[in-house]
Write an enzyme that holds these catalytic residues in place. Sequence first.
Site, PDB file in Angstrom:
ATOM      1  N   SER A  70       0.854  -1.201   0.000  1.00  0.00           N
ATOM      2  CA  SER A  70       0.000   0.000   0.000  1.00  0.00           C
ATOM      3  C   SER A  70       0.885   1.245   0.000  1.00  0.00           C
ATOM      4  O   SER A  70       2.088   1.165   0.298  1.00  0.00           O
ATOM      5  CB  SER A  70      -0.854  -0.023   1.274  1.00  0.00           C
ATOM      6  OG  SER A  70      -1.479   1.229   1.494  1.00  0.00           O
ATOM      7  N   TYR A 115      -3.684  -0.750   9.920  1.00  0.00           N
ATOM      8  CA  TYR A 115      -3.470  -0.946   8.468  1.00  0.00           C
ATOM      9  C   TYR A 115      -2.055  -0.511   8.099  1.00  0.00           C
ATOM     10  O   TYR A 115      -1.332  -1.225   7.393  1.00  0.00           O
ATOM     11  CB  TYR A 115      -4.509  -0.140   7.690  1.00  0.00           C
ATOM     12  CG  TYR A 115      -4.523  -0.390   6.199  1.00  0.00           C
ATOM     13  CD1 TYR A 115      -5.138  -1.521   5.660  1.00  0.00           C
ATOM     14  CD2 TYR A 115      -3.925   0.503   5.314  1.00  0.00           C
ATOM     15  CE1 TYR A 115      -5.167  -1.752   4.291  1.00  0.00           C
ATOM     16  CE2 TYR A 115      -3.944   0.287   3.944  1.00  0.00           C
ATOM     17  CZ  TYR A 115      -4.567  -0.838   3.439  1.00  0.00           C
ATOM     18  OH  TYR A 115      -4.581  -1.069   2.081  1.00  0.00           O
TER      19      TYR A 115
HETATM   20  P1  NAP Z   1     -11.822  -5.227  -1.398  1.00  0.00           P
HETATM   21  O1  NAP Z   1     -12.654  -5.120  -2.624  1.00  0.00           O
HETATM   22  O2  NAP Z   1     -12.369  -4.895  -0.074  1.00  0.00           O
HETATM   23  O3  NAP Z   1     -11.193  -6.689  -1.382  1.00  0.00           O
HETATM   24  C1  NAP Z   1     -10.676  -7.290  -0.216  1.00  0.00           C
HETATM   25  C2  NAP Z   1     -10.622  -8.782  -0.426  1.00  0.00           C
HETATM   26  O4  NAP Z   1     -10.043  -9.406   0.734  1.00  0.00           O
HETATM   27  C3  NAP Z   1     -11.993  -9.400  -0.632  1.00  0.00           C
HETATM   28  O5  NAP Z   1     -11.902 -10.379  -1.617  1.00  0.00           O
HETATM   29  C4  NAP Z   1     -12.276 -10.040   0.728  1.00  0.00           C
HETATM   30  O6  NAP Z   1     -13.114 -11.160   0.651  1.00  0.00           O
HETATM   31  C5  NAP Z   1     -10.884 -10.471   1.144  1.00  0.00           C
HETATM   32  N1  NAP Z   1     -10.837 -10.657   2.579  1.00  0.00           N
HETATM   33  C6  NAP Z   1     -10.927  -9.709   3.534  1.00  0.00           C
HETATM   34  N2  NAP Z   1     -10.897 -10.281   4.752  1.00  0.00           N
HETATM   35  C7  NAP Z   1     -10.799 -11.619   4.559  1.00  0.00           C
HETATM   36  C8  NAP Z   1     -10.733 -12.737   5.428  1.00  0.00           C
HETATM   37  N3  NAP Z   1     -10.780 -12.623   6.755  1.00  0.00           N
HETATM   38  N4  NAP Z   1     -10.648 -13.963   4.872  1.00  0.00           N
HETATM   39  C9  NAP Z   1     -10.632 -14.117   3.540  1.00  0.00           C
HETATM   40  N5  NAP Z   1     -10.684 -13.093   2.661  1.00  0.00           N
HETATM   41  C10 NAP Z   1     -10.758 -11.864   3.172  1.00  0.00           C
HETATM   42  O7  NAP Z   1     -10.567  -4.259  -1.541  1.00  0.00           O
HETATM   43  P2  NAP Z   1      -9.361  -4.201  -2.571  1.00  0.00           P
HETATM   44  O8  NAP Z   1      -9.052  -2.761  -2.740  1.00  0.00           O
HETATM   45  O9  NAP Z   1      -9.563  -5.045  -3.773  1.00  0.00           O
HETATM   46  O10 NAP Z   1      -8.218  -4.801  -1.649  1.00  0.00           O
HETATM   47  C11 NAP Z   1      -7.314  -5.795  -2.070  1.00  0.00           C
HETATM   48  C12 NAP Z   1      -5.964  -5.550  -1.423  1.00  0.00           C
HETATM   49  O11 NAP Z   1      -5.420  -4.328  -1.920  1.00  0.00           O
HETATM   50  C13 NAP Z   1      -6.021  -5.394   0.098  1.00  0.00           C
HETATM   51  O12 NAP Z   1      -4.897  -6.033   0.682  1.00  0.00           O
HETATM   52  C14 NAP Z   1      -5.915  -3.897   0.287  1.00  0.00           C
HETATM   53  O13 NAP Z   1      -5.389  -3.539   1.528  1.00  0.00           O
HETATM   54  C15 NAP Z   1      -4.980  -3.549  -0.844  1.00  0.00           C
HETATM   55  N6  NAP Z   1      -4.952  -2.138  -1.251  1.00  0.00           N
HETATM   56  C16 NAP Z   1      -6.047  -1.529  -1.747  1.00  0.00           C
HETATM   57  C17 NAP Z   1      -5.971  -0.201  -2.129  1.00  0.00           C
HETATM   58  C18 NAP Z   1      -7.134   0.547  -2.682  1.00  0.00           C
HETATM   59  O14 NAP Z   1      -7.003   1.776  -2.864  1.00  0.00           O
HETATM   60  N7  NAP Z   1      -8.251  -0.074  -2.970  1.00  0.00           N
HETATM   61  C19 NAP Z   1      -4.765   0.475  -2.025  1.00  0.00           C
HETATM   62  C20 NAP Z   1      -3.661  -0.180  -1.521  1.00  0.00           C
HETATM   63  C21 NAP Z   1      -3.761  -1.501  -1.141  1.00  0.00           C
HETATM   64  P3  NAP Z   1     -14.678 -11.013   1.076  1.00  0.00           P
HETATM   65  O15 NAP Z   1     -15.266 -10.092   0.038  1.00  0.00           O
HETATM   66  O16 NAP Z   1     -15.203 -12.379   0.980  1.00  0.00           O
HETATM   67  O17 NAP Z   1     -14.685 -10.412   2.441  1.00  0.00           O
END
Ligand code: NAP
Length: 251
Positions: free
Chosen positions: A143, A156
Site C-alpha cells: 500500500s 493498516y
Molecule cells: P476489497 O474489494 O475490499 O477486497 C478485499 C478482499 O479481501 C476481498 O476479496 C475479501 O473477501 C478479502 N478478505 C478480507 N478479509 C478476509 C478474510 N478474513 N478472509 C478471507 N478473505 C478476506 O478491496 P481491494 O481494494 O480489492 O483490496 C485488495 C488488497 O489491496 C487489500 O490487501 C488492500 O489492503 C490492498 N490495497 C487496496 C488499495 C485501494 O485503494 N483499494 C490500495 C492499496 C492496497 P470477502 O469479500 O469475501 O470479504
Amino acid sequence: MILDMFSLAGKVAVVTGSDTGLGQGISKAFVEAGAKVLGVSRSPSTKTQELLGEENFKYITADLSSLDAVSDIIGTAVKEFGKLDILVNNAGIIKREDSIDFSVENWDLVMNVNCRTLFFLSQAAAKQFIRQGSGGKIISIASMLSYQGGIRVPSYTASKSAVKGITMTMSNEWAKYGINVNAIAPGYMATNNTQALREDADRSAAILERIPAGRWGTPDDLMGAAVFLASSASDYVNGYTLAVDGGWLGR
Ligand code: NAP
C-alpha cells in the site's frame, strides 16, 4: 522472444481476496496470460468464476483472519491443478478509527489478515515450491501506507509497512531456491476498500487533487505489474515493492 517471457501458460496461481476488487482483476490478468487460478475469499468467488470460466478459475472459501485454512489452500491448488507456481497475497482489510481510541480488536483483526496469515501462507507456498524444485513467485499487495503514515488507520499502516519489510526478508532467504518474493503497492484505487474515503467529499477531493495522473486507479491498472511479477520476465527482481500509484509517491 520477449513477450513469451510474460506468458503464464501452464502456470498455477493462488490469489486470495479473489471475489472482488484488485484480486478479481489480478485473477483475470493471470487467466488472460494463460494461468489456472484458485481463488480464496470469505464470500464465494462466483462472479469471478462466471467471468473467467470454471476450467480456468476455481475457488474455495476461507476466513484468513486465522491460520486454520493455510495448508488446505495450498493442498487444494495442488489437488485441483497438480502443482503451485504463484501465490498472490491480496486479501486485506482496513479499519478506520482515531488512533487515540483505536481498539485492540481492530488492531488484531487487521494484523492477522494483512500480515500474520500473509506470512504463514507465503511460508506454506515456499515449502511447496521447494518440494517441487522449480522455483515460484510470491506477490503481496502492499500500500501507499507501506511508505506513509496515513490517518486513522494505525493497524493498516502497521500491517502494510510489515508487508514491505517481510517481502525483503522472505526474498533474502528464498531467492536461492528460485523463489521471487515481491510486492505491489497500489495507489488510491476505486474498490470496496476505499468506498468510505470516496464517499467523504473533502477527503476524496484532497486525494484526487494529489494524484498526478488525475484519477483514481482501477483493478485493470494492476494487471500489467501483476503479470510481470508472476512471470519469468521478473526472474531477477527480488524483494522489491513496486508502486502502481498514478505518481502519488513521487510528490
Ligand atoms: P476489497 O474489494 O475490499 O477486497 C478485499 C478482499 O479481501 C476481498 O476479496 C475479501 O473477501 C478479502 N478478505 C478480507 N478479509 C478476509 C478474510 N478474513 N478472509 C478471507 N478473505 C478476506 O478491496 P481491494 O481494494 O480489492 O483490496 C485488495 C488488497 O489491496 C487489500 O490487501 C488492500 O489492503 C490492498 N490495497 C487496496 C488499495 C485501494 O485503494 N483499494 C490500495 C492499496 C492496497 P470477502 O469479500 O469475501 O470479504
